[in-house]
Motif scaffolding. Structure first.
Motif, PDB file in Angstrom:
ATOM      1  N   ALA A  23     -13.265 -11.946 -32.694  1.00 45.48           N
ATOM      2  CA  ALA A  23     -12.577 -12.719 -31.662  1.00 45.48           C
ATOM      3  C   ALA A  23     -11.418 -11.926 -31.070  1.00 45.48           C
ATOM      4  O   ALA A  23     -11.215 -11.917 -29.846  1.00 45.48           O
ATOM      5  CB  ALA A  23     -12.086 -14.038 -32.245  1.00 45.48           C
ATOM      6  N   LEU A  24     -10.657 -11.258 -31.915  1.00 47.75           N
ATOM      7  CA  LEU A  24      -9.521 -10.471 -31.426  1.00 47.75           C
ATOM      8  C   LEU A  24      -9.994  -9.319 -30.545  1.00 47.75           C
ATOM      9  O   LEU A  24      -9.393  -9.037 -29.498  1.00 47.75           O
ATOM     10  CB  LEU A  24      -8.701  -9.946 -32.606  1.00 47.75           C
ATOM     11  CG  LEU A  24      -7.887 -11.006 -33.351  1.00 47.75           C
ATOM     12  CD1 LEU A  24      -7.386 -10.471 -34.686  1.00 47.75           C
ATOM     13  CD2 LEU A  24      -6.714 -11.488 -32.491  1.00 47.75           C
ATOM     14  N   GLY A  41      -1.173  -7.197 -29.253  1.00 47.79           N
ATOM     15  CA  GLY A  41      -1.216  -8.654 -29.259  1.00 47.79           C
ATOM     16  C   GLY A  41      -1.837  -9.272 -30.490  1.00 47.79           C
ATOM     17  O   GLY A  41      -1.932 -10.501 -30.592  1.00 47.79           O
ATOM     18  N   ALA A  42      -2.293  -8.441 -31.457  1.00 50.36           N
ATOM     19  CA  ALA A  42      -2.857  -8.984 -32.696  1.00 50.36           C
ATOM     20  C   ALA A  42      -1.777  -9.726 -33.478  1.00 50.36           C
ATOM     21  O   ALA A  42      -0.578  -9.443 -33.329  1.00 50.36           O
ATOM     22  CB  ALA A  42      -3.437  -7.869 -33.547  1.00 50.36           C
ATOM     23  N   PRO A  43      -2.159 -10.680 -34.319  1.00 43.70           N
ATOM     24  CA  PRO A  43      -1.151 -11.385 -35.125  1.00 43.70           C
ATOM     25  C   PRO A  43      -0.350 -10.396 -35.976  1.00 43.70           C
ATOM     26  O   PRO A  43      -0.912  -9.435 -36.517  1.00 43.70           O
ATOM     27  CB  PRO A  43      -1.989 -12.304 -36.017  1.00 43.70           C
ATOM     28  CG  PRO A  43      -3.260 -12.512 -35.278  1.00 43.70           C
ATOM     29  CD  PRO A  43      -3.515 -11.206 -34.563  1.00 43.70           C
ATOM     30  N   PRO A  44       0.940 -10.600 -36.096  1.00 44.49           N
ATOM     31  CA  PRO A  44       1.752  -9.715 -36.943  1.00 44.49           C
ATOM     32  C   PRO A  44       1.221  -9.695 -38.378  1.00 44.49           C
ATOM     33  O   PRO A  44       0.769 -10.711 -38.889  1.00 44.49           O
ATOM     34  CB  PRO A  44       3.150 -10.344 -36.882  1.00 44.49           C
ATOM     35  CG  PRO A  44       3.147 -11.167 -35.633  1.00 44.49           C
ATOM     36  CD  PRO A  44       1.740 -11.660 -35.460  1.00 44.49           C
ATOM     37  N   ALA A  49      -6.250 -17.590 -33.276  1.00 40.48           N
ATOM     38  CA  ALA A  49      -6.499 -18.379 -32.065  1.00 40.48           C
ATOM     39  C   ALA A  49      -5.326 -18.267 -31.105  1.00 40.48           C
ATOM     40  O   ALA A  49      -5.521 -18.113 -29.889  1.00 40.48           O
ATOM     41  CB  ALA A  49      -6.766 -19.840 -32.436  1.00 40.48           C
ATOM     42  N   ASP A  50      -4.103 -18.343 -31.627  1.00 37.95           N
ATOM     43  CA  ASP A  50      -2.907 -18.208 -30.774  1.00 37.95           C
ATOM     44  C   ASP A  50      -2.866 -16.829 -30.125  1.00 37.95           C
ATOM     45  O   ASP A  50      -2.546 -16.693 -28.928  1.00 37.95           O
ATOM     46  CB  ASP A  50      -1.642 -18.453 -31.596  1.00 37.95           C
ATOM     47  CG  ASP A  50      -1.464 -19.906 -31.992  1.00 37.95           C
ATOM     48  OD1 ASP A  50      -2.127 -20.788 -31.390  1.00 37.95           O
ATOM     49  OD2 ASP A  50      -0.638 -20.167 -32.895  1.00 37.95           O
ATOM     50  N   MET A  88      -3.649 -13.185 -25.394  1.00 34.80           N
ATOM     51  CA  MET A  88      -4.284 -11.964 -24.891  1.00 34.80           C
ATOM     52  C   MET A  88      -5.164 -12.223 -23.678  1.00 34.80           C
ATOM     53  O   MET A  88      -5.379 -11.314 -22.858  1.00 34.80           O
ATOM     54  CB  MET A  88      -5.107 -11.304 -26.012  1.00 34.80           C
ATOM     55  CG  MET A  88      -4.252 -10.763 -27.161  1.00 34.80           C
ATOM     56  SD  MET A  88      -5.162 -10.500 -28.693  1.00 34.80           S
ATOM     57  CE  MET A  88      -6.114  -9.049 -28.307  1.00 34.80           C
ATOM     58  N   THR A  89      -5.696 -13.420 -23.557  1.00 32.04           N
ATOM     59  CA  THR A  89      -6.614 -13.720 -22.464  1.00 32.04           C
ATOM     60  C   THR A  89      -5.939 -14.493 -21.321  1.00 32.04           C
ATOM     61  O   THR A  89      -6.618 -14.915 -20.391  1.00 32.04           O
ATOM     62  CB  THR A  89      -7.821 -14.522 -22.981  1.00 32.04           C
ATOM     63  OG1 THR A  89      -7.357 -15.705 -23.675  1.00 32.04           O
ATOM     64  CG2 THR A  89      -8.663 -13.685 -23.924  1.00 32.04           C
TER      65      THR A  89
END
Length: 275
Positions: free
Chosen positions: A205-206, A229-232, A267-268, A273-274
């Protein structure tokens, strides 16, 4: 193997009936290889493929014990090929039916994909990986220009595929629920399986949100963690999930809770990102 030697091998391969072109893939194509890395050559063909002719060439290059497979001998999606040692270096030939590559690319453009069962791929082979391999590879031989033309198209990541992979996060959320049902039984194996697939869905998904090709489970978490933009702490959070998976229901419950948080964070991140 030197670039010149690879080019020579590729030029000889395309003289075998059925071989349309040859593409350098794997870490060598990405420039991330080390001295002991295997070199992967994708042999793009249209049936019928002259396997006997490939065998003759393999033995000339790698010695009398070299063997090539028939198409499909390694499984439905890792089509076949040969593991060779040429000039003291590991050289892998990997078949790719060009018609199937074209069909999976068409599906990817329409936002259709499936993970297919294949030995050695616990998440499954994503059919769009065929297009991604070509997009990320280096064409070494392509007498008819077919691979270059298709590669030019695949290098533009299909937005519909990215959107579909993000939408596929519903499965990760579903896996949280079914894993939680196994917690009271202390079924660590089942929970671990759910968590592995959940993480795979998140990594895809990422990449879909970032419009980047992801073509293998190996290294998928690190690749996802490195996306803008990936989750920390994505990789650290994933590692933490599996560190607490054992038969203790309390620890299993904690792992599932952490997995739920990871899905929400993914999801966030995809939404941002989109945008």
């Amino acid at each position: 193997m030197s670039d010149a030697r690879l080019a020579e091998v590729a030029a000889r391969l395309v003289r075998v009936d059925g071989v349309v072109g040859v593409v350098l893939g794997g870490s060598r194509a990405r420039g991330t290889h080390s001295a002991d890395s295997d070199t992967d050559l994708g042999l793009y063909y249209r049936p019928p493929l002259d396997v006997a002719g490939l065998g003759v060439l393999a033995r000339e290059l790698a010695g009398p014990g070299a063997r090539v497979t028939a198409p499909g001998e390694w499984g439905p999606w890792v089509d076949g090929g040969a593991w060779l040692t040429v000039d003291g270096a590991a050289l892998d030939w990997i078949y790719r039916d060009l018609g199937r590559v074209e069909r999976t690319w068409d599906d990817a453009e329409r936002g259709r994909y499936t993970f297919h069962v294949q030995a050695g791929h616990p998440l499954g082979v994503a059919d769009f990986a065929y297009a991604g391999e070509l997009a990320l590879g280096v064409v070494l031989a392509d007498p008819g220009g077919e691979l270059a033309a298709l590669q030019a198209r695949t290098r533009q990541y299909p937005p519909a595929l990215g959107d579909a992979l993000v939408a596929g996060l519903w499965e990760a959320d579903f896996l949280v629920g079914v894993a939680r049902k196994a917690v009271p039984r202390g079924d660590a194996a089942y929970v671990a399986g759910c968590l592995f697939r959940l993480v795979g869905v998140c990594t895809h998904a990422l990449h879909g949100a970032a419009r980047r090709w992801l073509i293998n489970e190996k290294g998928a978490v690190s690749s996802a963690a490195g996306l803008p933009g990936a989750p920390p702490r994505f990789r650290e959070e994933v590692d933490g999930l599996f560190a607490v998976v054992d038969g203790d229901p309390l620890r299993l419950s904690a792992a599932v809770d952490a997995a739920q948080d990871l899905v929400l964070a993914t999801a966030d991140a995809c939404a941002m990102m989109t945008r």
